[in-house]
Design an enzyme around this catalytic site. Structure first.
Site, PDB file in Angstrom:
ATOM      1  N   ASP A   1      46.282  41.983  40.739  1.00 27.70           N
ATOM      2  CA  ASP A   1      44.894  42.305  40.420  1.00 27.70           C
ATOM      3  C   ASP A   1      44.630  43.723  40.925  1.00 27.70           C
ATOM      4  O   ASP A   1      45.441  44.324  41.625  1.00 27.70           O
ATOM      5  CB  ASP A   1      43.905  41.280  40.998  1.00 27.70           C
ATOM      6  CG  ASP A   1      42.591  41.303  40.209  1.00 27.70           C
ATOM      7  OD1 ASP A   1      42.373  42.251  39.433  1.00 27.70           O
ATOM      8  OD2 ASP A   1      41.773  40.388  40.377  1.00 27.70           O
TER       9      ASP A   1
HETATM   10  C1  BGC Z   1      39.370  41.788  38.268  1.00 29.02           C
HETATM   11  C2  BGC Z   1      40.282  41.371  37.147  1.00 29.02           C
HETATM   12  C3  BGC Z   1      40.294  42.421  36.063  1.00 29.02           C
HETATM   13  C4  BGC Z   1      40.728  43.734  36.672  1.00 29.02           C
HETATM   14  C5  BGC Z   1      40.820  44.864  35.669  1.00 29.02           C
HETATM   15  C6  BGC Z   1      39.678  43.190  38.746  1.00 29.02           C
HETATM   16  O1  BGC Z   1      38.722  43.656  39.617  1.00 29.02           O
HETATM   17  O2  BGC Z   1      39.468  40.865  39.327  1.00 29.02           O
HETATM   18  O3  BGC Z   1      39.903  40.115  36.648  1.00 29.02           O
HETATM   19  O4  BGC Z   1      41.135  42.038  35.022  1.00 29.02           O
HETATM   20  O5  BGC Z   1      39.802  44.093  37.675  1.00 29.02           O
HETATM   21  O6  BGC Z   1      39.582  45.257  35.242  1.00 29.02           O
END
Ligand code: BGC
Length: 749
Positions: A289
């Site tokens: 993530d």
């Molecule tokens: C989120 C993800 C997301 C990623 C990219 C993160 O902060 O937890 O779910 O896909 O950002 O935007």
């Protein structure tokens, strides 16, 4: 009572295993050869580049690393394998052209959070889950994929399949609610929708099951917080939707920000190596993530990025989203003999395989076609589907004296509330601004489109959070002049979503006071509630005759709400998550264990597991939702066990259902199972099947279910999947707390 032999069921369970994936062996073999040939030509730096993902220059959902450098230059040097937040054919072409100037011309992946629609905004995922309609949900993602893939995107960071039992957590809006069975079906439908007929077709985008794992169980409902969970709960409740996504062929997984029982998910070998890539045999790749590799320093799990990179790659995190721990440290880790090249090769292989499967080596620009982009976005037939999905997502919570549907011959309707004219708010969180707010239909507009001669009196009344009562007088005056009052109340769209946890989930501000004042006029009041989570609105629930929960319905929201208000669509949504009466009841979910002192009803206060200041029961239970018509359930039968039948036909259960009202309508009939005596314990009931059925007034149908072997089995303390003999209760109902029919059967040795 029907008796069934456990041994025969075991045999069928073993024979019931299925194969996944839609690629033939020859295709896979061919791809593997190409991957190996390319890998053999790559330097270590080029390999590490493939594991590196950068944010574009779009909006960020996490802290952007300060030292941004020159991304285009780095791409040309082969130091980047994927980017995110770069959309549109013009923009993606610039980046892909840079990749084509690298030594090996390995194409980039373009990732994007396509969470509920791309150009056409669909209802938020939790709303769609209320439809219990897998076909519609798959179709919604198909449309999102068709649009996104025409705009240069080849990878969506969706579906989010995290089970959520805590409505304080802002990300409940992004998933399918609290139930592992419903959540698993929805996970599979979403993956199929995004990936279509399979990677390789130009309208398929890679799906990503996230956040692996248990992210939804953050302590206190506070986003990013720790998760402390028993292994059985992990396996019974939180992992099944991930497994379902995998069985549906999901290409990628994203790990999560939380630690699970003390080990950050990003550095968690048990999750990523033992379960995902080991036991489950996942062949795709895992992306971290946002910054989660580097965040292991904040967790206190790694002392610096060097150690964080080492822990993450060892644990099976293949791609680093935005923490730069891999690009800055992996080469040194290899030189220092802390990380074997074989680990890096494994990660690169997984990523290259997906790039080959997407067809990017045949044509790196195959998703970057301006002509296709022009003709694919916002197609009228897809807008119709968005409207249909939106009306299917609405849940009718209350309808006393059949106040709804409204008659088109009403002379005057007062439309009151801070969201009555809301447009872009209807998109909710996690929506892309591709449509720039164009083409969104507000409730006001939707009703006016359909109302004929009715006169509308609009008054805002109050704002979402302000405590000013200045608008009350106008609203009351409008109500007094009207035949019916429709109130549009709720949260602001940015009160749910990532990092949007709340300790107070009551209808915000003084909105409920406004509802009280309007109700006091004596006029019939319909309240529509818009939000990304279950809210608490006890006074409204007790006193207002008609309530619709409309979540955030996307660009067609106003039309969909009007369809339901006027009865052109008979509401059929069912809650995918429990609505508490008070934050003090959270976490609250229907599939809990019994205690040694179970409360039998809401007045049992002493010597039972109960609160002394409020009932145990929720305000609205999982599976609950009304229709304009009524359904009668009768004549339940459990058929004879048939050991010679195929594994999906084990214990036949059937019953009759009749539409006893005057409207045609759909009912979601739900089958729950309870293993009445079990060691270890099992929940008081678990959803095991459901069917959504359309019945004309007076129509009667026999509905047949088959209880499958896997539905009787569960994880014991050693995490073995077992079936225990004993009595099982089969319950058929209209909601988890509205069981209409029940019967038992006995499972013998
Ligand atoms: C989120 C993800 C997301 C990623 C990219 C993160 O902060 O937890 O779910 O896909 O950002 O935007």
């Amino acid at each position: 009572m029907i008796k069934i032999s456990r041994k025969a069921i075991y045999i069928l369970m073993l024979s019931g295993c299925m194969a996944a994936g839609n690629r033939t062996f020859a295709q896979q073999d061919n791809t593997n050869k190409k991957v190996e040939a390319l890998l053999a030509r790559m330097t270590l730096d080029e390999k590490i580049g493939q594991l590196n993902q950068y944010n574009g220059d779009w909006e960020a959902t996490g802290p952007v690393t300060k030292d941004v450098g020159n991304k285009i230059e780095e791409i040309k040097q082969g130091r980047v394998g994927a980017v995110l937040n770069i959309m549109g054919t013009t923009h993606t072409r610039t980046f892909q052209e840079a990749a084509m100037q690298s030594r090996l011309k390995i194409p980039l992946l373009f990732g994007q959070d396509v969470i509920h629609g791309y150009h056409i905004s669909f209802p938020i995922p939790l709303a769609e889950a209320s439809s219990w309609d897998m076909g519609a949900i798959e179709r919604a993602e198909r449309i999102a994929a068709t649009e996104a893939s025409a705009s240069g995107i080849n990878w969506t960071f969706a579906p989010m399949v995290d089970i959520a039992r805590d409505p304080r957590w802002g990300r409940v809006m992004e998933g399918a609610g609290e139930d592992p069975y419903l959540g698993s079906l929805i996970a599979a439908a979403r993956v199929k929708g995004f990936q279509g007929t399979g990677l390789g077709s130009t309208d398929a985008v890679m799906a990503c099951a996230k956040h692996f794992a248990a992210y939804g169980a953050a302590i206190g409902g506070r986003d990013y917080n720790s998760v402390d969970m028993s292994p059985r709960t992990l396996w019974e409740i939180y992992l099944p939707p991930f497994k379902a996504a995998l069985d549906a062929g999901v290409s990628t997984f994203m790990n999560s920000f939380n630690d699970l029982n003390g080990t950050p998910a990003t550095g968690n070998s048990y999750l990523q190596r033992d379960i995902l890539k080991g036991k489950w045999g996942f062949k795709g790749f895992v992306v971290s993530d946002w910054g989660s590799i580097g965040e292991m320093i904040n967790h206190g799990y790694a002392k610096d990025n060097y150690q964080a990179a080492q822990e993450a790659i060892k644990a099976g995190s293949d791609m680093d989203m935005e923490s730069r721990s891999y690009i800055n440290n992996l080469a040194k880790l290899v030189a220092d003999k802390k990380v074997p090249v074989s680990l890096i090769d494994d990660a690169v292989r997984r990523i290259l395989t997906k790039k080959f499967e997407l067809g990017l080596f045949d044509d790196p620009y195959r998703f970057i076609n301006p002509e296709r982009e022009k003709t694919s976005l916002n197609r009228p037939e897809n807008v119709d589907d968005a409207r249909d999905m939106a009306r299917k997502s609405i849940v009718l919570l209350k309808n006393e004296n059949q106040l709804l549907p409204l008659s088109r011959s009403l002379k005057t309707i007062a439309l009151i509330g801070p969201l009555a004219k809301a447009e872009k708010e209807l998109k909710g969180f996690w929506s892309l601004d591709v449509d720039k707010g164009q083409g969104i239909v507000s409730l006001m507009e939707g009703m006016q489109n359909q109302a004929g001669q009715t006169k509308f009196l609009y008054a805002k009344g109050c704002s979402i959070t302000d405590t000013s009562r200045d608008g009350f007088a106008d609203a009351i005056a409008a109500a007094k002049k009207a035949d019916v009052v429709v109130m549009a109340m709720g949260e602001a769209p940015d009160m749910t979503g990532e990092a949007k946890s709340k300790s107070n989930i009551h209808l915000p501000g003084i909105q409920e006071e406004l509802i009280k004042e309007i109700k006091a006029t004596g006029k019939p009041v319909v309240v529509l509630l818009m939000a990304g989570r279950p809210m608490i609105f006890n006074w409204t629930a007790d006193h207002v005759p008609a309530i619709l929960y409309t979540w955030w319905l996307g660009s067609q929201g106003g039309n969909a709400m009007a369809d339901v208000l006027y009865g052109d669509y008979n509401p059929s949504g069912k809650l995918p998550i429990t609505f508490p009466r008070s934050e003090g009841q959270i976490p609250i979910y229907y599939n809990h264990y019994n205690t040694g002192r179970p409360a039998r009803n809401d007045n049992d206060l002493f010597y039972t597991s109960a609160y002394i200041d409020l009932p145990n029961s929720p305000q609205y239970a999982f599976g609950y939702g009304l229709s304009y018509t009524t359904f009668d359930y009768k004549s339940m039968e459990i058929g004879k066990f048939n050991p010679s039948a195929k594994s999906d036909k084990i214990i036949p259960v059937s019953f009759m259902i009749q539409n006893t009202g005057k409207y045609a309508g759909e009912e979601v009939v739900q089958l729950y199972l309870s293993d009445m005596v079990s060691q270890p314990l099992r929940p008081i009931k678990e959803l095991k099947d459901f069917r959504k059925i359309l019945l004309q007034p007076g129509q009667i149908k026999r509905i047949a279910f088959n209880i499958k072997p896997d539905e009787l089995s569960f994880y014991n303390d050693k995490l073995e999947r077992i079936i225990q003999p004993g009595t099982f209760e089969v319950m058929i109902g209209s909601a988890s707390n509205d069981i209409r029919l029940q019967k038992t059967f006995e499972l013998t040795e």
